[in-house]
Structure formats: structure tokens, C-alpha cells
Design a protein around this motif. Structure first.
Motif, PDB file in Angstrom:
ATOM      1  N   ALA A 244      85.997  39.049  72.934  1.00 26.37           N
ATOM      2  CA  ALA A 244      87.326  39.562  72.832  1.00 26.37           C
ATOM      3  C   ALA A 244      88.042  38.635  73.753  1.00 26.37           C
ATOM      4  O   ALA A 244      87.423  37.987  74.841  1.00 26.37           O
ATOM      5  CB  ALA A 244      87.487  40.887  73.478  1.00 26.37           C
TER       6      ALA A 244
ATOM      7  N   SER B 178      90.532  55.114  73.185  1.00 24.71           N
ATOM      8  CA  SER B 178      90.528  53.723  72.622  1.00 24.71           C
ATOM      9  C   SER B 178      91.071  53.481  71.125  1.00 24.71           C
ATOM     10  O   SER B 178      91.884  52.791  70.638  1.00 24.71           O
ATOM     11  CB  SER B 178      89.388  52.975  72.958  1.00 24.71           C
TER      12      SER B 178
ATOM     13  N   ILE C  67      80.550  45.791  76.220  1.00 24.91           N
ATOM     14  CA  ILE C  67      81.714  44.882  75.947  1.00 24.91           C
ATOM     15  C   ILE C  67      81.798  44.055  75.070  1.00 24.91           C
ATOM     16  O   ILE C  67      80.762  43.227  74.966  1.00 24.91           O
ATOM     17  CB  ILE C  67      82.280  44.497  77.422  1.00 24.91           C
TER      18      ILE C  67
ATOM     19  N   ASP D 149      91.267  49.002  79.659  1.00 25.77           N
ATOM     20  CA  ASP D 149      90.357  49.951  79.630  1.00 25.77           C
ATOM     21  C   ASP D 149      91.252  51.176  79.606  1.00 25.77           C
ATOM     22  O   ASP D 149      92.194  51.525  80.588  1.00 25.77           O
ATOM     23  CB  ASP D 149      89.668  49.782  81.085  1.00 25.77           C
TER      24      ASP D 149
ATOM     25  N   VAL E 190      91.986  41.559  70.556  1.00 26.71           N
ATOM     26  CA  VAL E 190      92.233  42.299  71.680  1.00 26.71           C
ATOM     27  C   VAL E 190      91.303  43.392  71.869  1.00 26.71           C
ATOM     28  O   VAL E 190      91.178  44.273  70.707  1.00 26.71           O
ATOM     29  CB  VAL E 190      93.576  42.692  71.773  1.00 26.71           C
ATOM     30  N   ALA E 191      90.364  43.902  72.695  1.00 29.68           N
ATOM     31  CA  ALA E 191      89.574  45.066  72.921  1.00 29.68           C
ATOM     32  C   ALA E 191      90.127  46.043  73.699  1.00 29.68           C
ATOM     33  O   ALA E 191      90.501  45.808  74.838  1.00 29.68           O
ATOM     34  CB  ALA E 191      88.260  44.569  73.201  1.00 29.68           C
ATOM     35  N   ILE E 192      90.103  47.267  73.128  1.00 28.79           N
ATOM     36  CA  ILE E 192      90.640  48.377  73.857  1.00 28.79           C
ATOM     37  C   ILE E 192      89.320  49.454  74.094  1.00 28.79           C
ATOM     38  O   ILE E 192      89.019  49.923  73.030  1.00 28.79           O
ATOM     39  CB  ILE E 192      91.631  49.065  73.087  1.00 28.79           C
ATOM     40  N   GLY E 193      89.032  49.690  75.301  1.00 32.20           N
ATOM     41  CA  GLY E 193      87.731  50.516  75.535  1.00 32.20           C
ATOM     42  C   GLY E 193      87.945  51.979  76.113  1.00 32.20           C
ATOM     43  O   GLY E 193      89.064  52.170  76.873  1.00 32.20           O
TER      44      GLY E 193
ATOM     45  N   THR F  68      94.306  51.748  70.094  1.00 33.02           N
ATOM     46  CA  THR F  68      94.258  50.510  69.278  1.00 33.02           C
ATOM     47  C   THR F  68      95.065  50.857  67.966  1.00 33.02           C
ATOM     48  O   THR F  68      95.802  49.887  67.669  1.00 33.02           O
ATOM     49  CB  THR F  68      92.663  50.504  68.891  1.00 33.02           C
TER      50      THR F  68
ATOM     51  N   TYR G 170      91.244  39.484  74.926  1.00 31.31           N
ATOM     52  CA  TYR G 170      91.816  40.274  76.064  1.00 31.31           C
ATOM     53  C   TYR G 170      91.193  41.653  75.864  1.00 31.31           C
ATOM     54  O   TYR G 170      90.849  41.896  74.763  1.00 31.31           O
ATOM     55  CB  TYR G 170      93.357  40.424  75.647  1.00 31.31           C
ATOM     56  N   LEU G 171      91.157  42.438  77.126  1.00 36.38           N
ATOM     57  CA  LEU G 171      90.467  43.483  77.327  1.00 36.38           C
ATOM     58  C   LEU G 171      91.064  44.622  77.948  1.00 36.38           C
ATOM     59  O   LEU G 171      91.606  44.139  79.035  1.00 36.38           O
ATOM     60  CB  LEU G 171      88.969  43.411  77.290  1.00 36.38           C
TER      61      LEU G 171
ATOM     62  N   SER H 120      88.787  48.805  68.789  1.00 30.68           N
ATOM     63  CA  SER H 120      88.409  49.821  69.882  1.00 30.68           C
ATOM     64  C   SER H 120      87.021  49.687  70.097  1.00 30.68           C
ATOM     65  O   SER H 120      86.295  49.346  69.195  1.00 30.68           O
ATOM     66  CB  SER H 120      88.821  51.240  69.466  1.00 30.68           C
TER      67      SER H 120
END
Length: 294
Positions: free
Chosen positions: A189, A266, A185, A194, A255-258, A270, A191-192, A178
Motif C-alpha cells: 500500500a 473498511s 497490513i 484506519d 490506498v489501503a483502508i482497514g 473503501t 497510503y493507509l 479494504s
């Protein structure tokens, strides 16, 4: 009585560490040494097969090897792509690329009072730009990219230990991270996603001081319109890509979750994504880059 031939012991892997000057190659090498790897620093890539053969002969084929390769190798550096493509005596090979922003690298180099190896008579920044051009293809081919800009020495060693602390494991390791868009950003990562399409718990007084790890916030986020639909659609994408990574021999996925601040939406999503990936059979863990910054 027939005798079954014993299966050959698995060979140790070869980890090639490269990346930008000042990004932490020496720290990564020291941690790999502590993890039991035979480490060679600043090795011309053309000598990699010789090192593998020497280690096979003296320490055995199961001994894992780590080599640090950088632009100081000069003309030898160009052969690294060829060496990686050819492989090393049947060992699994992992290319690790350490990176950070120019601002961070300049600050570190100036603090260390060291010139850049490609700086020549120009500025430190000129050397960094030349190095980025030389390393661009390798960064694109790397199995694992670590952005060390926001990491201290201990956090970087933790990342290396997380990746290579269990030599011989071929299971895909997924990190679901997260973050808050207001803090930038994550550049490493794969994959990202939003989460700012969901209502922000920050505007609900009784939820504001809690985080996405708290059940009241998590329940609120997951119950908002669109949250369940997103999870149901996004998880098959990640599991499908993860299965493809395994087939291609890749061992890491990030994997980034923002959301805005990296505290509520996030974090909750996450945790849920990591939980579902584990349920699907992946080795996954949730991490929270910006939790506690607000």
C-alpha cells in the motif's frame, strides 16, 4: 494547399520486472507476453538498450517490451539503476517489484525444490536475506510493488492485466483496498487509513451478517460521527497526491483502508472513497481483500 505533418506514433513502453526469488516473476512475464509484450527473461541490464534498438528495428517502435531482471545477472545487476535513469529510446519505463514475506518465499522454494541463487552453502533463508539487501533500493524506486504472498497464480495475472492491459494509457490507476488488521497490513500500500475510530456494525445484531457493500451497513458507517469529516479531509489529500503522481509520471497508487476484520467499516469507506475519486476524474476501483473471510 499546405499539408500538416502527422504526429509521431507513440512508442511502446518498457516494463522492467524484478523482485524476490519465488515472488512470481515468471508468472508476471507470461501474462505480459499474453498481453502482447515482447518479453526477455534474465537479461543483463546493460543489454537493455540493445534489446530496445533490436525491437525498434524488427517489430517497430510501438511494440511494448518487458524484461525480467534478477540477481542471477550478477555484477550486471548493479547497472540497472543507471539504465532506468537514462531511459530507453524515449519509451515510458515502468519498474515492477514483486515481493512476499520470507515465510511464503521459503515455502514456495522448498515446494519447488530449488536452491536460492544467493544461498551458496548456507540456508535458503540466508539467500533470501542477501537478496533483500541487494534489492532494497530498487524496491524503494519501483513504480508498482505487488505483494504476491496472498495471491494465487490467477490473482497475480489479474493484477498484471489490470496494470498493463491497456498499453499506452497514461492515466493514473488508483486501487482502493479494504482489509482487516487481524489478517495483516497490505505491504504494497502507498497510503493507509484506519477506520477503527468508527463504531463497529458487528455489535448491531441486524447488521452483523451484512457487509459494507450492503446499503444498510454503508449508510450506518457513513452516518457515524467523524465519518463525513474524515472523508472530506482525506479525499483532498488523495487527489492532491494523485495529481502529483501524474506530474511525476507515476501510473499506480494503492490506498489501503482497514478495520478489524475487513467486513463492515473498511468496505463501506473503501467503496465511498473509490466513488469520490472517480467523480474527481481518476480511474479508481474498489477491491476487498478480506471480505468473506469471516
Amino acid at each position: 494547399m499546405s499539408e500538416t505533418a502527422a504526429e509521431p506514433l507513440p512508442r511502446g513502453e518498457v516494463v522492467v520486472v524484478t523482485g524476490m526469488t519465488g515472488a512470481g516473476r515468471s508468472t508476471a512475464a507470461k501474462e505480459l507476453e499474453d498481453l502482447g509484450y515482447y518479453v526477455v527473461d534474465n537479461l543483463p541490464p546493460s543489454l537493455l538498450p540493445d534489446v530496445v534498438r533490436l525491437v525498434d528495428g524488427s517489430l517497430g517502435k510501438r511494440q511494448p517490451i518487458a524484461v525480467v531482471v534478477d540477481v542471477r545477472s550478477g555484477s550486471f545487476f548493479a547497472s540497472l539503476h543507471t539504465q532506468l535513469a537514462q531511459g530507453f529510446e524515449g519509451r515510458r519505463t515502468t519498474l515492477v517489484f514483486l515481493d512476499a514475506s520470507d515465510e511464503v518465499l521459503v515455502r514456495r522454494q522448498e515446494a519447488a525444490r530449488r536452491p536460492h541463487p544467493l544461498q551458496a552453502s548456507g540456508r535458503l533463508l540466508d539467500g533470501l536475506h542477501r537478496e533483500r539487501r541487494v534489492l532494497a533500493d530498487l524496491r524503494g524506486d519501483a513504480d508498482l510493488v505487488i505483494d504476491t504472498g496472498a495471491l494465487n497464480v490467477h490473482q497475480l495475472t489479474d493484477r498484471i492485466a489490470e496494470a498493463f492491459g491497456t498499453p499506452g494509457s497514461t492515466q493514473l490507476k488508483v486501487t482502493v483496498l479494504s482489509f482487516g488488521f487481524k489478517y495483516g497490513i497490505p505491504v504494497d500500500a502507498d497510503y493507509l487509513a484506519d477506520m477503527r475510530f468508527l463504531p463497529n456494525p458487528f455489535w448491531i445484531p441486524e447488521l452483523r451478517d451484512h457487509t459494507g457493500r450492503d446499503s444498510d451497513v454503508a449508510d450506518y458507517v457513513r452516518s457515524r460521527p467523524g465519518a463525513a469529516e474524515f472523508l472530506d479531509a482525506y479525499l483532498p489529500v488523495l487527489t492532491g497526491v494523485g495529481a502529483g503522481y501524474v506530474r511525476e509520471g507515476k501510473r499506480f497508487m494503492r490506498v489501503a483502508i482497514g478495520c478489524t476484520g475487513g467486513k463492515h467499516r473498511s468496505v463501506a469507506m473503501t467503496e465511498e472513497i473509490a466513488r469520490r475519486l472517480v467523480a474527481a476524474g481518476f480511474e479508481a476501483k474498489a477491491m476487498h481483500r478480506d471480505l468473506g473471510r469471516e
